[in-house]
Design a protein around this motif. Structure first.
Motif, PDB file in Angstrom:
ATOM      1  N   TRP A   1      -4.333   4.648   0.135  1.00 59.65           N
ATOM      2  CA  TRP A   1      -2.920   4.275   0.282  1.00 59.65           C
ATOM      3  C   TRP A   1      -2.403   4.623   1.676  1.00 59.65           C
ATOM      4  O   TRP A   1      -2.741   5.658   2.237  1.00 59.65           O
ATOM      5  N   GLU A   2      -1.548   3.746   2.215  1.00 62.20           N
ATOM      6  CA  GLU A   2      -0.989   3.980   3.547  1.00 62.20           C
ATOM      7  C   GLU A   2       0.256   4.862   3.508  1.00 62.20           C
ATOM      8  O   GLU A   2       0.558   5.556   4.482  1.00 62.20           O
ATOM      9  N   LYS A   3       0.990   4.838   2.395  1.00 67.56           N
ATOM     10  CA  LYS A   3       2.221   5.619   2.299  1.00 67.56           C
ATOM     11  C   LYS A   3       2.290   6.283   0.937  1.00 67.56           C
ATOM     12  O   LYS A   3       1.990   5.673  -0.086  1.00 67.56           O
ATOM     13  N   PHE A   4       2.708   7.541   0.939  1.00 57.96           N
ATOM     14  CA  PHE A   4       2.855   8.317  -0.296  1.00 57.96           C
ATOM     15  C   PHE A   4       4.297   8.766  -0.441  1.00 57.96           C
ATOM     16  O   PHE A   4       4.896   9.285   0.505  1.00 57.96           O
ATOM     17  N   ILE A   5       4.863   8.577  -1.619  1.00 54.89           N
ATOM     18  CA  ILE A   5       6.209   9.055  -1.939  1.00 54.89           C
ATOM     19  C   ILE A   5       6.090   9.980  -3.143  1.00 54.89           C
ATOM     20  O   ILE A   5       5.572   9.577  -4.191  1.00 54.89           O
ATOM     21  N   GLY A   6       6.560  11.213  -2.991  1.00 49.45           N
ATOM     22  CA  GLY A   6       6.447  12.172  -4.083  1.00 49.45           C
ATOM     23  C   GLY A   6       7.790  12.596  -4.636  1.00 49.45           C
ATOM     24  O   GLY A   6       8.706  12.929  -3.879  1.00 49.45           O
ATOM     25  N   TYR A   7       7.906  12.566  -5.960  1.00 46.39           N
ATOM     26  CA  TYR A   7       9.072  13.106  -6.661  1.00 46.39           C
ATOM     27  C   TYR A   7       8.568  14.275  -7.516  1.00 46.39           C
ATOM     28  O   TYR A   7       8.010  14.064  -8.601  1.00 46.39           O
ATOM     29  N   LYS A   8       8.739  15.490  -7.030  1.00 44.61           N
ATOM     30  CA  LYS A   8       8.078  16.655  -7.596  1.00 44.61           C
ATOM     31  C   LYS A   8       8.351  16.859  -9.085  1.00 44.61           C
ATOM     32  O   LYS A   8       7.448  17.180  -9.852  1.00 44.61           O
TER      33      LYS A   8
ATOM     34  N   SER B   1       0.815  -1.218   0.000  1.00 43.90           N
ATOM     35  CA  SER B   1       0.000   0.000   0.000  1.00 43.90           C
ATOM     36  C   SER B   1       0.843   1.260   0.000  1.00 43.90           C
ATOM     37  O   SER B   1       0.613   2.188   0.765  1.00 43.90           O
ATOM     38  N   THR B   2       1.843   1.300  -0.874  1.00 42.78           N
ATOM     39  CA  THR B   2       2.662   2.490  -1.069  1.00 42.78           C
ATOM     40  C   THR B   2       2.486   2.971  -2.501  1.00 42.78           C
ATOM     41  O   THR B   2       2.560   2.180  -3.439  1.00 42.78           O
ATOM     42  N   VAL B   3       2.250   4.264  -2.653  1.00 36.22           N
ATOM     43  CA  VAL B   3       2.053   4.827  -3.989  1.00 36.22           C
ATOM     44  C   VAL B   3       3.070   5.929  -4.224  1.00 36.22           C
ATOM     45  O   VAL B   3       3.441   6.671  -3.310  1.00 36.22           O
ATOM     46  N   VAL B   4       3.543   6.034  -5.466  1.00 40.01           N
ATOM     47  CA  VAL B   4       4.530   7.035  -5.863  1.00 40.01           C
ATOM     48  C   VAL B   4       3.900   7.981  -6.865  1.00 40.01           C
ATOM     49  O   VAL B   4       3.204   7.553  -7.801  1.00 40.01           O
ATOM     50  N   ALA B   5       4.127   9.274  -6.683  1.00 39.83           N
ATOM     51  CA  ALA B   5       3.790  10.280  -7.683  1.00 39.83           C
ATOM     52  C   ALA B   5       5.097  10.746  -8.289  1.00 39.83           C
ATOM     53  O   ALA B   5       5.938  11.321  -7.585  1.00 39.83           O
ATOM     54  N   PHE B   6       5.279  10.493  -9.588  1.00 38.20           N
ATOM     55  CA  PHE B   6       6.576  10.775 -10.223  1.00 38.20           C
ATOM     56  C   PHE B   6       6.415  11.925 -11.211  1.00 38.20           C
ATOM     57  O   PHE B   6       5.701  11.819 -12.208  1.00 38.20           O
ATOM     58  N   GLY B   7       7.106  13.038 -10.908  1.00 36.01           N
ATOM     59  CA  GLY B   7       7.016  14.215 -11.755  1.00 36.01           C
ATOM     60  C   GLY B   7       5.917  15.149 -11.273  1.00 36.01           C
ATOM     61  O   GLY B   7       5.189  14.857 -10.332  1.00 36.01           O
ATOM     62  N   TRP B   8       5.823  16.297 -11.945  1.00 39.43           N
ATOM     63  CA  TRP B   8       4.824  17.287 -11.555  1.00 39.43           C
ATOM     64  C   TRP B   8       3.448  16.778 -11.939  1.00 39.43           C
ATOM     65  O   TRP B   8       3.171  16.539 -13.102  1.00 39.43           O
TER      66      TRP B   8
ATOM     67  N   SER C   1       3.650  16.681 -18.494  1.00 38.35           N
ATOM     68  CA  SER C   1       3.134  17.204 -17.231  1.00 38.35           C
ATOM     69  C   SER C   1       2.477  18.557 -17.437  1.00 38.35           C
ATOM     70  O   SER C   1       2.880  19.349 -18.292  1.00 38.35           O
ATOM     71  N   ASN C   2       1.458  18.799 -16.661  1.00 35.03           N
ATOM     72  CA  ASN C   2       0.763  20.077 -16.645  1.00 35.03           C
ATOM     73  C   ASN C   2       1.194  20.799 -15.354  1.00 35.03           C
ATOM     74  O   ASN C   2       0.832  20.370 -14.276  1.00 35.03           O
ATOM     75  N   VAL C   3       2.177  21.691 -15.445  1.00 39.62           N
ATOM     76  CA  VAL C   3       2.242  22.778 -16.361  1.00 39.62           C
ATOM     77  C   VAL C   3       3.665  22.936 -16.940  1.00 39.62           C
ATOM     78  O   VAL C   3       3.893  23.827 -17.731  1.00 39.62           O
ATOM     79  N   PHE C   4       4.587  22.045 -16.550  1.00 37.79           N
ATOM     80  CA  PHE C   4       5.961  22.185 -17.019  1.00 37.79           C
ATOM     81  C   PHE C   4       6.169  21.562 -18.390  1.00 37.79           C
ATOM     82  O   PHE C   4       7.193  21.788 -19.034  1.00 37.79           O
ATOM     83  N   LEU C   5       5.241  20.730 -18.827  1.00 39.81           N
ATOM     84  CA  LEU C   5       5.253  20.121 -20.154  1.00 39.81           C
ATOM     85  C   LEU C   5       6.471  19.243 -20.403  1.00 39.81           C
ATOM     86  O   LEU C   5       6.888  19.035 -21.538  1.00 39.81           O
ATOM     87  N   SER C   6       7.029  18.693 -19.332  1.00 34.65           N
ATOM     88  CA  SER C   6       8.134  17.752 -19.469  1.00 34.65           C
ATOM     89  C   SER C   6       7.591  16.332 -19.577  1.00 34.65           C
ATOM     90  O   SER C   6       6.440  16.064 -19.238  1.00 34.65           O
ATOM     91  N   VAL C   7       8.431  15.439 -20.048  1.00 35.27           N
ATOM     92  CA  VAL C   7       8.018  14.060 -20.307  1.00 35.27           C
ATOM     93  C   VAL C   7       8.830  13.125 -19.418  1.00 35.27           C
ATOM     94  O   VAL C   7      10.063  13.174 -19.397  1.00 35.27           O
ATOM     95  N   MET C   8       8.128  12.283 -18.684  1.00 39.48           N
ATOM     96  CA  MET C   8       8.791  11.333 -17.808  1.00 39.48           C
ATOM     97  C   MET C   8       9.420  10.206 -18.638  1.00 39.48           C
ATOM     98  O   MET C   8       8.911   9.849 -19.699  1.00 39.48           O
ATOM     99  N   PRO C   9      10.523   9.609 -18.158  1.00 34.27           N
ATOM    100  CA  PRO C   9      11.190   8.528 -18.901  1.00 34.27           C
ATOM    101  C   PRO C   9      10.388   7.231 -18.801  1.00 34.27           C
ATOM    102  O   PRO C   9      10.751   6.307 -18.058  1.00 34.27           O
ATOM    103  N   LEU C  10       9.310   7.151 -19.554  1.00 29.73           N
ATOM    104  CA  LEU C  10       8.371   6.038 -19.406  1.00 29.73           C
ATOM    105  C   LEU C  10       9.008   4.684 -19.678  1.00 29.73           C
ATOM    106  O   LEU C  10       8.678   3.688 -19.030  1.00 29.73           O
ATOM    107  N   GLN C  11       9.910   4.631 -20.653  1.00 26.37           N
ATOM    108  CA  GLN C  11      10.516   3.336 -20.956  1.00 26.37           C
ATOM    109  C   GLN C  11      11.294   2.795 -19.758  1.00 26.37           C
ATOM    110  O   GLN C  11      11.217   1.595 -19.441  1.00 26.37           O
ATOM    111  N   ARG C  12      12.018   3.661 -19.068  1.00 29.81           N
ATOM    112  CA  ARG C  12      12.798   3.230 -17.909  1.00 29.81           C
ATOM    113  C   ARG C  12      11.892   2.924 -16.722  1.00 29.81           C
ATOM    114  O   ARG C  12      12.147   1.979 -15.955  1.00 29.81           O
ATOM    115  N   LEU C  13      10.826   3.702 -16.576  1.00 27.65           N
ATOM    116  CA  LEU C  13       9.860   3.411 -15.518  1.00 27.65           C
ATOM    117  C   LEU C  13       9.168   2.077 -15.780  1.00 27.65           C
ATOM    118  O   LEU C  13       8.903   1.306 -14.848  1.00 27.65           O
TER     119      LEU C  13
END
Length: 586
Positions: free
Chosen positions: A284-291, A263-270, A320-332
């Motif tokens: 979720w019991e635990k939240f990990i954020g990578y801004k 029950s851990t969830v990650v928010a990756f990126g903005w 991402s909204n609003v920085f418009l960057s793209v997360m490295p989906l293939q590596r994720l």
């Protein structure tokens, strides 16, 4: 351009409108989802003025932020059926189902356990004939009734979960309210019995409800199908519709947590603020954020996983909204396969069209309010479970266990069907227009930073995900991919940003992905009450988001250039409110 696309193409650039009115195009809609906020002061007034002031001054607003007038009118009529006095002591919110109303009650109870929330259901009486019962079933709704002093908590649920009654539903229901049976969790509430009715004319759309929903789901399936023929095509059965994109996100989070091994969830990126709230305050019991989802963030996540920490899901936005960057989906995706967690991706900014994301995600989440619709007159959301995911069966079962088709009103689905007819053409034209605007702004002396995929550090990742239509591919009628319609501009200082926004003569307010160009100070709109916190993560108060529309691109550029020409790069106008780049407003 063809003759059938002309109805969605504004003949000229739309201009700014008075505060509280709706931006809609085509103009023939009686519903709006974008409030006009024509200047910096109106943005601040929206948050600082009283509820009564907003009710008096706002004709239409983004539906998750506000209870629009047709819904308030139905609520008042429902109070009269319940013989509840209109003395201001009680308030209510309306929902399409009892489930949503009960969820609202539980949300209120977290902050106010001493308060009792009454659940009232208006539904078709059981003794009506089949044709009458069918019409009345669509008019039915539920309400949560609570003391007025806990309205703030109730409105937080309305905003964060996105399951409130829509204005089309309310406008339909009020005509049949007197024929609906009402039941209440509070047996002491006196309820006026329904009027008898032996026949009702059946609206023509009632006969097409299932076919219309299937058409919308099939359209979404075709748009989201991966290019590779080695991967399974997305079909309508993989697509579920929700009243808003945030509702889809909320339901996805609950379903994923129900089947996750941890029950851990990650928010990756903005990620959009309401999504973060729902992840932190959901099951979720635990939240990990990578801004920001940087390379350092990815390395830290990898280190955690290799050290034995396990996560159940990773949520991201691409772009991402609003920085418009793209997360490295293939590596994720590689990490998700190795450590068996779910990737849930919000592709609303992409809108299915430009990027081929399905091969790398387990769950795709999209706000249909944006580019899919474009007209800015309807809300909607979609959730797709990737049939190629190892989690497919478990996730589908968890979602279907709670899914109710009645959460989406048929007339809203009809509007989505009508509006989405030219979504590929609209996206391609907006891509070209936005790139031209971005090139104009990128090196402008008043611009400190332009956020747009074409100029972002993640451009190589973006290119690796771009759709590449080729012979033998699965996508139907594919168009040339581009970099999207959304960008954000950070000016040299706050005074310039405010001057630019105040003098820009085009739609200004909430939403994006519209047929028309629209701008908004994003941090004020989304983070008004936590501006210092987000400023510390690189989101200044004076960032302006621009969603570029279908108008003639030279007309769009001329309007922006005219506003820039009126800005003084050396000093701001007297009395300008805001902060300098890098400062935190206390």
């Amino acid at each position: 351009m063809t003759s059938d696309t002309l109805p969605v193409l504004p003949p000229k650039r739309l201009e700014e409108q008075p505060f509280g009115t709706a931006y809609v195009y085509p103009y023939d809609s009686q519903h709006g989802v974008s409030i006009s906020m024509p200047n910096w002061k109106s943005m601040i007034d929206y948050f600082e003025e009283s509820d009564q002031w907003r009710d008096d001054h706002i004709e239409w607003c983004y539906p998750r932020f506000f209870v629009n007038r047709p819904i308030r009118k139905l609520a008042q009529a429902a109070f009269e059926r319940l013989t509840i006095a209109n003395d201001g002591s009680m308030a209510c919110l309306l929902f399409p189902t009892v489930t949503f109303a009960r969820d609202c009650a539980r949300y209120i109870a977290k902050e106010h356990p001493e308060v009792t929330v009454e659940i009232v259901q208006f539904r078709s009486p059981g003794d009506r004939n089949e044709s009458v019962a069918r019409v009345l079933s669509f008019a039915g709704f539920a309400m949560a009734v609570f003391p007025n002093e806990v309205k703030r908590s109730a409105m937080m649920f309305w905003s964060y979960v996105g399951g409130g009654l829509t204005t089309r539903h309310a406008s339909f229901a009020i005509d049949y309210l007197d024929y609906l049976e009402a039941t209440s969790s509070n047996k002491r509430i006196e309820i006026v019995p329904p009027k008898p009715v032996s026949s009702l004319s059946t609206p023509s759309w009632v006969l097409d409800v299932d076919a219309t929903a299937m058409h919308v789901r099939s359209t979404i399936a075709k748009l989201s199908t991966p290019e590779s023929p080695s991967l399974p095509a997305i079909t309508a059965e993989h697509v579920a519709l929700y009243p808003t994109g945030m509702s889809a996100i909320t339901h996805a989070s609950e379903a994923i947590q129900a089947v996750a091994a941890t029950s851990t969830v990650v928010a990756f990126g903005w990620i959009y603020d309401e999504t973060i709230h729902n992840l932190k305050n959901g099951p979720w019991e635990k939240f990990i954020g990578y801004k920001r989802g940087t390379e350092q963030d990815l390395q830290d996540l990898t280190r955690r996983l290799r050290a034995g920490e396990r996560i159940g899901a990773l949520f991201c936005e691409v772009p991402s909204n609003v920085f418009l960057s793209v997360m490295p989906l293939q590596r994720l995706r590689a990490l998700a396969d190795e450590y068996q967690f779910v990737i849930a991706c919000d592709d609303t900014v992409n809108g299915f069209i430009n990027l081929d994301l399905m091969p790398y995600v387990d769950v795709m989440l999209t706000s249909l309010t944006k580019i899919f619709s474009g007209a800015s007159d309807v809300t909607g959301g979609s959730l797709i479970v990737n049939p190629a995911s190892r989690h497919y069966s478990a996730l589908q079962s968890a979602l279907q266990a709670r899914y109710e088709t009645s959460i989406v009103f048929p007339l809203d689905v009809q509007a989505l069907q009508r509006n989405s007819r030219h979504v590929r053409w609209r996206a391609q034209r907006c891509n070209a227009n936005a790139l031209a605007v971005a090139r104009m702004l990128h090196d402008h002396p008043l611009v400190e930073r332009l956020n747009y995929p074409f100029y972002d550090e993640s451009l190589a990742v973006y290119h690796s995900l771009m759709r590449q239509p080729k012979e033998g591919g699965q996508s139907e009628g594919a168009v040339a991919a581009g970099y999207g319609m959304v960008m954000s501009v950070v000016f040299r200082n706050a005074a310039i940003a405010q001057q630019f926004y105040d003098t820009l003569n085009m739609p200004k307010g909430s939403s994006f992905g519209t047929n028309f160009t629209i701008a908004v100070p994003f941090a004020l709109l989304v983070h008004y009450f936590n501006r210092p916190q987000v400023a510390a993560h690189g989101l200044p108060e004076h960032i302006i988001r621009i969603s570029v529309g279908l108008e003639d691109v030279e007309d769009i550029k001329a309007a922006i250039q005219e506003a820039l020409a009126k800005c003084d790069g050396k000093k701001g106008r007297p009395g300008a409110r805001g902060v300098k780049l890098g400062e935190t407003k206390l």
